[in-house]
Structures are given as C-alpha cells and as structure tokens.
Design a protein around this motif. Sequence first.
Motif, mmCIF file in Angstrom:
data_model
loop_
_atom_site.group_PDB
_atom_site.id
_atom_site.type_symbol
_atom_site.label_atom_id
_atom_site.label_comp_id
_atom_site.label_asym_id
_atom_site.label_seq_id
_atom_site.Cartn_x
_atom_site.Cartn_y
_atom_site.Cartn_z
ATOM 1 N N UNK A 168 0.831 -1.205 0.000
ATOM 2 C CA UNK A 168 0.000 0.000 0.000
ATOM 3 C C UNK A 168 0.867 1.258 0.000
ATOM 4 N N UNK A 169 1.959 1.249 0.753
ATOM 5 C CA UNK A 169 2.868 2.396 0.754
ATOM 6 C C UNK A 169 3.520 2.590 -0.616
ATOM 7 N N UNK A 170 3.933 1.508 -1.242
ATOM 8 C CA UNK A 170 4.520 1.606 -2.583
ATOM 9 C C UNK A 170 3.511 2.184 -3.572
ATOM 10 N N UNK A 171 2.276 1.704 -3.513
ATOM 11 C CA UNK A 171 1.249 2.209 -4.430
ATOM 12 C C UNK A 171 0.906 3.663 -4.143
ATOM 13 N N UNK A 172 0.873 4.049 -2.878
ATOM 14 C CA UNK A 172 0.573 5.445 -2.542
ATOM 15 C C UNK A 172 1.692 6.367 -3.015
ATOM 16 N N UNK A 173 2.933 5.959 -2.791
ATOM 17 C CA UNK A 173 4.063 6.760 -3.238
ATOM 18 C C UNK A 173 4.084 6.854 -4.762
ATOM 19 N N UNK A 174 3.798 5.746 -5.432
ATOM 20 C CA UNK A 174 3.775 5.742 -6.889
ATOM 21 C C UNK A 174 2.619 6.590 -7.419
ATOM 22 N N UNK A 175 1.471 6.537 -6.768
ATOM 23 C CA UNK A 175 0.347 7.380 -7.185
ATOM 24 C C UNK A 175 0.658 8.861 -7.030
ATOM 25 N N UNK A 176 1.317 9.204 -5.929
ATOM 26 C CA UNK A 176 1.702 10.603 -5.730
ATOM 27 C C UNK A 176 2.724 11.033 -6.772
ATOM 28 N N UNK A 177 3.665 10.155 -7.099
ATOM 29 C CA UNK A 177 4.650 10.471 -8.131
ATOM 30 C C UNK A 177 4.019 10.612 -9.499
ATOM 31 N N UNK A 178 3.051 9.758 -9.806
ATOM 32 C CA UNK A 178 2.337 9.870 -11.078
ATOM 33 C C UNK A 178 1.533 11.152 -11.166
ATOM 34 N N UNK A 179 0.875 11.519 -10.075
ATOM 35 C CA UNK A 179 0.094 12.757 -10.076
ATOM 36 C C UNK A 179 1.007 13.971 -10.204
#
Length: 129
Positions: free
Chosen positions: A59-70
């Motif tokens: 979940x942390x990896x996906x949240x960090x990746x989502x923030x980076x994508x945004x």
Amino acid sequence: MPLPLLLANSFADDLAFQQEGIQWSTDWWKVLIIAFAVLLLIFLALRLALYILRLVGVALCLAFAGAGGWFSWRTLSAPLGGLLPASLHPYAPAIAAAAGFLLCFGLAAGLMALIRKPAQPPAPKEAGK
C-alpha cells in the motif's frame, strides 16, 4: 442443547483442572495441549503480522507511486508534450503520469527491499563453495 455445544462442554470438562490444582501424574497431557495451542497461536499471530506488514508495504509503494504519477502529470505534461512528435502530443499527460508512477513505484519497491533485507535470514552456503 445442540450436539456441538454438548461436545464443547464435554471437552471443556475433560480439560478442566481439579480444584486442588495441577496434578502432574494425571494432568500432564492437559498442560501439553495448552502449551501446543499457545505455540500455535503465537506462530499464527506472527504469520498474520507478516502478511499485514507486507500488505502495508504494498500500500505504501502504491501510494508513493500514485503521488509520483500525479506530480509528474501536473508538472511534466507540458515539457514532455514539446519533446514528443505531434501525433503523440495528446498522450503527453498519460505518458508523463505513467513514467512518474513507474519510476516512483520502482524507487519505493527498491527501498522496501532494502529495508526488508536485514530482517531476512542469511541464505545457507553450499558446501562446495
């Protein structure tokens, strides 16, 4: 009373200790069952905790990746659009977001692997090497 409840009461009566306390000559098997149940509970609780920690890591990896994508979608869409051919210009925001997502996910996954590495037991060495 239903049969499973009667059986549960019967097992509870069989496993109950006497009023005087534990008599090791007759109650050793009860203590052994309780000790095995406690060890099994500890083992299962540790396994559950490891699964929960693994899910938190994902979940942390996906949240960090989502923030980076945004963030890359908001900041890199226009500069990337100027670098792409005219036919790909409408896809610049999606390309920027995907690139930011993948880059940040890779960084987060690498960091999580580095964090987990010291916690893992060392691999057994082969006798021939």
